[in-house]
Scaffold this motif. Structure first.
Motif, PDB file in Angstrom:
ATOM      1  N   THR A 244      -7.721  15.523 -17.242  1.00 59.79           N
ATOM      2  CA  THR A 244      -6.361  15.043 -17.955  1.00 59.79           C
ATOM      3  C   THR A 244      -5.891  13.729 -17.070  1.00 59.79           C
ATOM      4  N   ALA A 245      -5.241  12.801 -17.734  1.00 56.46           N
ATOM      5  CA  ALA A 245      -4.806  11.656 -17.083  1.00 56.46           C
ATOM      6  C   ALA A 245      -3.411  11.778 -16.187  1.00 56.46           C
ATOM      7  N   TYR A 246      -3.281  11.136 -14.993  1.00 55.33           N
ATOM      8  CA  TYR A 246      -2.013  11.145 -14.860  1.00 55.33           C
ATOM      9  C   TYR A 246      -1.101  10.135 -15.219  1.00 55.33           C
ATOM     10  N   PRO A 247      -0.045  10.267 -15.938  1.00 53.20           N
ATOM     11  CA  PRO A 247       0.525   9.297 -16.571  1.00 53.20           C
ATOM     12  C   PRO A 247       1.200   8.001 -15.976  1.00 53.20           C
ATOM     13  N   VAL A 248       1.511   8.165 -14.688  1.00 55.24           N
ATOM     14  CA  VAL A 248       2.049   6.713 -14.129  1.00 55.24           C
ATOM     15  C   VAL A 248       1.100   6.196 -13.181  1.00 55.24           C
ATOM     16  N   PRO A 249       0.938   4.964 -13.214  1.00 54.91           N
ATOM     17  CA  PRO A 249       0.037   4.028 -12.442  1.00 54.91           C
ATOM     18  C   PRO A 249       0.610   4.031 -11.168  1.00 54.91           C
ATOM     19  N   GLY A 250      -0.487   3.667 -10.144  1.00 59.32           N
ATOM     20  CA  GLY A 250      -0.033   3.311  -8.691  1.00 59.32           C
ATOM     21  C   GLY A 250      -0.637   2.167  -8.374  1.00 59.32           C
ATOM     22  N   PHE A 251      -0.289   1.540  -7.185  1.00 59.13           N
ATOM     23  CA  PHE A 251      -0.848   0.347  -6.616  1.00 59.13           C
ATOM     24  C   PHE A 251      -1.260   0.627  -5.328  1.00 59.13           C
ATOM     25  N   ILE A 252      -2.347  -0.192  -5.061  1.00 61.49           N
ATOM     26  CA  ILE A 252      -2.884  -0.155  -3.580  1.00 61.49           C
ATOM     27  C   ILE A 252      -1.677  -0.934  -2.536  1.00 61.49           C
ATOM     28  N   ASP A 253      -1.526  -0.248  -1.531  1.00 62.69           N
ATOM     29  CA  ASP A 253      -0.610  -0.542  -0.549  1.00 62.69           C
ATOM     30  C   ASP A 253      -1.183  -0.650   0.906  1.00 62.69           C
ATOM     31  N   PHE A 254      -2.287  -0.297   1.053  1.00 63.93           N
ATOM     32  CA  PHE A 254      -2.888  -0.083   2.561  1.00 63.93           C
ATOM     33  C   PHE A 254      -4.346  -0.570   2.380  1.00 63.93           C
ATOM     34  N   LEU A 255      -4.934  -1.349   3.216  1.00 62.88           N
ATOM     35  CA  LEU A 255      -6.313  -1.556   3.330  1.00 62.88           C
ATOM     36  C   LEU A 255      -6.696  -1.779   4.782  1.00 62.88           C
ATOM     37  N   ALA A 256      -7.592  -0.765   5.227  1.00 66.73           N
ATOM     38  CA  ALA A 256      -8.082  -0.862   6.565  1.00 66.73           C
ATOM     39  C   ALA A 256      -8.990  -2.421   6.583  1.00 66.73           C
ATOM     40  N   PHE A 257      -8.701  -2.723   7.969  1.00 66.20           N
ATOM     41  CA  PHE A 257      -9.410  -3.883   8.448  1.00 66.20           C
ATOM     42  C   PHE A 257     -10.784  -3.741   9.073  1.00 66.20           C
ATOM     43  N   SER A 258     -10.981  -2.540   9.076  1.00 66.22           N
ATOM     44  CA  SER A 258     -12.362  -1.939   9.813  1.00 66.22           C
ATOM     45  C   SER A 258     -13.102  -1.063   9.107  1.00 66.22           C
ATOM     46  N   VAL A 259     -14.159  -1.039   9.512  1.00 62.18           N
ATOM     47  CA  VAL A 259     -15.407  -0.104   9.000  1.00 62.18           C
ATOM     48  C   VAL A 259     -15.402   1.133   9.837  1.00 62.18           C
TER      49      VAL A 259
END
Length: 392
Positions: A244-259
């Motif tokens: 089942t799908a979660y009805p509310v979308p989200g948005f990317i708020d963090f991205l690590a700048f290291s691997v």
């Protein structure tokens, strides 16, 4: 002579009748097709993710004592500052009263010393007393005032410790089970854990994406094969483990700048509203990350694809009007259409009807051939070019 001819004709007729009749060819199967055409399609990356609370607070003992009472219901929502536990306050209350008495004594001493200084001040001007005596009285007054300040600070600390006997929620959220019971001894030195509070509205969902896929997306954006819009947001949609799908979308708020050196992945995080508490901390979900659009992508309707363990297959019409099976590499399912990463090319005619009646090599007759249509547009969030996977 007539008898010979008649006999010969009869033999020929008998031989013809004894042969097997020819089997007529099966009629072609009526099918509907779409012609695959390149178009702009959502660049979707599917990743597993784990739900995390936005804030977690460990409620620990800040004084040493015996727990008298638990003041909240386990698993309930609590507000910041709400009392959770009560620790026996009698010992700390007595220490506070003792310090209060010491402060009163110090204040009396300081008042007397200040009065002595005021009496000596005119006398030293008249040389009725020596300057040394006046300086000694002034020093005694200052020492008494410093003692008052010191004991007042001790009283503030004692009252602060007394206030810690009522253990309060440091944040609003959902309180977990109590780690201690009434009658248990808690320690300030050890910082005894009493319970945890998790704030789950909103929540975070964390992902780990291969660094190679991040690099692939950057190259696709630089080459122009993937187009990002200007709203600076990358949308994410979730699917629960039951599909089942979660009805509310989200948005990317963090991205690590290291691997990560051990896994070779880059950490991403999205924030989701969670007003009904459907997303629970620790839960694993499936995420679709919409990172721009592929300029010349290919799609086929979901009904045309047969799923296998290796991927998927479709039937196409070959150059001789026969049905031919074609394995395809599938991307994400968006708006009722599969994104095709490989296996098809522009101009292929994919069969979308009567699939149960056809087999490879069966002749088909095309009823009509509408051109391929773009999948129903799922909202696509853009921005942060490093935050989604490889170009589709």
């Amino acid at each position: 002579m007539r008898a010979i001819v008649s006999g010969l004709a009869a033999c020929l007729l008998l031989g013809a009748c004894s042969g097997e009749p020819e089997v007529p060819a099966p009629p072609p199967v009526q099918v509907r097709t779409i012609t695959v055409a390149p178009q702009e399609i959502p660049n979707v990356v599917e990743l597993p993710g784990r739900v995390e609370p936005v804030r977690v607070a460990e409620v620990r003992a800040r004084v040493t004592g015996i727990v008298q009472e638990r003041l909240y219901q386990e698993g309930s929502d609590v507000r910041q500052g709400q009392p959770l536990f009560r620790i026996d306050p009698r010992e700390l209350r007595a220490a506070s009263a003792q310090t209060q008495a010491a402060l009163a004594r110090a204040q009396a001493t300081a008042t007397n010393a200040r009065a002595v200084v005021e009496r000596y001040r005119p006398l030293v001007a008249e040389n009725a007393i020596s300057g040394q005596e006046f300086d000694a009285a002034l020093a005694a007054s200052r020492e008494a005032q410093a003692s008052v300040a010191q004991i007042r600070a001790q009283l503030d600390a004692a009252q602060l410790q007394l206030g810690y006997t009522t253990v309060r929620a440091p944040i609003s959220g959902r309180a977990g089970r109590a780690e201690i019971t009434e009658g248990a001894l808690v320690s300030q030195a050890e910082g005894t854990l009493m319970t945890r509070i998790e704030q789950i509205s909103p929540v975070y969902v964390s992902f780990a994406q291969a660094a190679s896929e991040v690099l692939q997306l950057r190259r696709a954006v630089a080459e122009g094969t993937v187009k990002l819009d200007a709203n600076d947001r990358v949308e994410v949609r979730l699917t629960f483990s039951d599909g089942t799908a979660y009805p509310v979308p989200g948005f990317i708020d963090f991205l690590a700048f290291s691997v990560d050196q051990q896994t070779g992945t880059v950490e991403l995080r999205a924030e989701f509203p969670n007003p009904q508490a459907l997303l629970l901390p620790g839960e694993f979900v499936r995420a679709q990350i919409f990172a721009g659009e592929v300029r010349r992508g290919l799609t086929v309707p979901q009904r045309a694809v047969s799923l296998t363990e290796e991927g998927g297959t479709v039937f196409v019409v070959d150059g001789e009007g026969m049905a031919a099976i074609r394995p395809v590499k599938l991307g994400a399912l968006v708006g009722g259409n599969w994104i095709v990463e490989s296996g098809l090319k522009a101009g292929d005619r994919v069969i979308v009807s009567n699939l149960q009646k056809i087999r490879p090599g069966v002749p088909v007759q095309i009823a009509n051939t509408p051109t391929g249509r773009r999948p129903a547009a799922a909202p696509t969030g853009q921005g942060q070019t490093q935050s989604a996977g490889g170009a589709r």
